[in-house]
Structure formats: C-alpha cells, structure tokens
Design an enzyme around this catalytic site. Structure first.
Site, short mmCIF file in Angstrom:
data_model
loop_
_atom_site.label_atom_id
_atom_site.label_comp_id
_atom_site.label_asym_id
_atom_site.label_seq_id
_atom_site.Cartn_x
_atom_site.Cartn_y
_atom_site.Cartn_z
CG ASP A 32 -1.77 1.22 1.37
OD1 ASP A 32 -1.68 2.12 0.50
OD2 ASP A 32 -2.53 1.31 2.35
CE1 TYR A 54 -10.71 5.62 -5.16
CE2 TYR A 54 -10.99 7.45 -6.70
CZ TYR A 54 -11.52 6.53 -5.82
OH TYR A 54 -12.88 6.51 -5.57
CG ASP A 91 -6.24 14.21 -19.61
OD1 ASP A 91 -6.07 13.14 -18.98
OD2 ASP A 91 -7.32 14.51 -20.14
CE1 TYR A 104 -7.56 10.10 -11.29
CE2 TYR A 104 -7.85 11.68 -13.08
CZ TYR A 104 -7.25 10.55 -12.56
OH TYR A 104 -6.32 9.87 -13.31
CE LYS A 108 -2.73 10.96 -11.69
NZ LYS A 108 -2.00 9.70 -11.39
#
Length: 281
Positions: free
Chosen positions: A37, A62, A103, A126, A130
């Site tokens: 993990d 994820y 992107d 999300y 990122k």
C-alpha cells in the site's frame, strides 16, 4: 542485468506492461496493491530499503474519476500521499523516481494542445489529487513525471477505449463524447518511452507522454469501428448531459514535443489504435 527497478501498482493496466517490458533488460520487482500500500509510509520505506532499487516506477493510482468526488480521502491517499512516500524513499536511496500524471490537471478551456509550461487548473477532486501528486513527486531530486491521457491497451482495469471496442465487437450501441478532445496514450508506447527515458538518463522533469495528434471521442469510436471492420451504432453525447459527477476538461489535447526533443518520438493516435486492435486478435 541492468538496473534494479521497483514497479508499484504492478497488477494494473500499465504496471503489467511495464514489468513485462522492463524485465527484458533489468532486474524488476513488481509490487501489486496487495503487496504494498503506497500510502503506508513506513511500509514503503522498509520495502525500498530492503530492495535497494536504482529506479522506482509508480503505477499505483486511484483512477475512479467520479468516485473521487465522493471519496476524496481514497483519491488523495493513492494519488498524492502515496506519491510523497515513494518520492521520499527514492530520495533517501538516491533512486530515480518515475510517476505518471494526468491531463485532468487542466481545465480544458483552450483550443490548442497543452504543453508542460501551461498552468494547471483542475476541475475535479481527481484532477486536484493528481496535481498534488505531480508536485509531491518532485521531492525526489531525480524524477520523471509523465502526464498520460485516456490510457488504453494492456490488461487490468478496463479503459474507455477497451469498453468501446468490446461494445463494437458485440454489436452493442456506443455513446461517445462529441465535445471532448483528447490525445490518447497506448500502454505499449508509454512503456517504451518510460524505458528509454530511464535508460538514456534524459533530463529529469515533467513530460507529456501521449500519442501524437488529437481527436474527439466520436471520431475515435468511428476509427475504432473501421479498424475492427464492424458496423457500429455510435451516438454522439454532450459531456455536460452525461450525468457524470466530475467535470471533464473539454479540449485537453497534450503536446509531446518536449519528449520528442529528448529523442523519444510518440507514434500518432491512429497508428496506436491500429496496433491495439491488432493486439486484441
């Protein structure tokens, strides 16, 4: 044998292909989500100390874009805090750290492909997770951050293009965004580019790693059907009317000139799609 390389997220779509390709010339340790993990900082540190890698390639992520809106904690754990743990471990062991971005860090409010110099402005949880991961990856002095987009091919989690191909093969109707422009990334090409960056020790930093050119999802679906030689029932849909929880960037083509200047050319998206169709048998 070449370098000692640890690949995290080795059971996923990209991870499996990277392990397959890198182990041809290097000693590779593939770590799946079950075996490590990445958000468990002590476990990451202990494993890296034990394996003594010269390169760490992080494919753990994820990727549930809509799920992240409801579960930001899980998205941040994998896409940001896990990256921080790996980057710190890489720094402590003087290893090269390779991380994959997205992107979705951009807002898509443009009409030309984004370059690495353009300022991010994510529209979703999300995308924000990122972007934070990209920033934290730089904690490793020797790092490559490769932004990918609409990844397809390989095994593991089904991709949007993979689901389209499955539907076309079955003769099922396909709904495709006519208002979202992308530069997709074929896993075989991403793996080759990653391997070359690491082996030739190209300048460290941020790179876009996508197929050359760009297309919208409607055109891509039509080209996929043509390559498969199948009649297809493809219906255009507006992204704003698809009932999705997370906002998608509209025009999000990426330019990979910087990668080309480092001596690594990415094939065009039509050719990549043709090779993908051929690989499906």
């Amino acid at each position: 044998m070449g370098q000692r390389i640890v690949v995290t997220g080795a059971g996923g779509q990209l991870g499996k292909v990277l392990v397959r390709d890198l182990q041809k010339e290097h000693e590779v340790f593939g770590l799946t989500r079950e075996s490590l993990d990445v958000s468990d900082r002590p476990a990451v540190r202990d494993r890296v100390v034990k394996l003594k890698p010269t390169v760490i390639v992080n494919c753990a992520a994820y990727n549930d874009v809509d799920g992240a809106e409801e579960n930001p904690k899980a998205a941040l754990a994998a896409n940001a805090f896990g990256v921080s743990a790996l980057a710190d471990a890489a720094a402590a062991s003087d290893a090269v750290f390779v991380h994959f971005g997205s992107d979705f860090v951009f807002d898509g409010r443009t009409s030309r492909p984004y370059t690495e110099k353009d300022s991010p402005n994510p529209l979703s949880v999300y995308g924000a997770s990122k972007l934070l991961g990209e920033i934290l990856a730089t904690r490793a002095p020797k790092h490559y951050v490769l932004r990918l987009e609409s990844v397809f091919g390989g095994a593991g989690r089904s991709s949007s293009i993979g689901r389209m191909a499955d539907a076309i093969a079955k003769g099922d109707p396909v709904r495709a965004f006519a208002d979202r422009t992308v530069s997709p990334s074929f896993v075989d090409d991403v793996s080759r580019a990653t391997r070359r960056l690491v082996e030739k020790r190209a300048p460290f930093g941020l790179y876009h790693c996508v197929s050359t050119g760009f297309t919208n999802w409607m055109e891509l679906a039509q080209e996929l059907a043509r390559l498969m030689g199948k009649p297809a029932n493809i219906a255009p849909v507006a992204s704003g009317k698809a009932g999705l929880k997370a906002t998608r960037p509209r025009f999000c083509a990426l330019a990979c000139d910087k990668l080309a200047n480092a001596g690594i050319e990415m094939p065009d998206w039509r050719g990549a799609l043709a090779r993908y169709v051929a690989s499906r048998g």
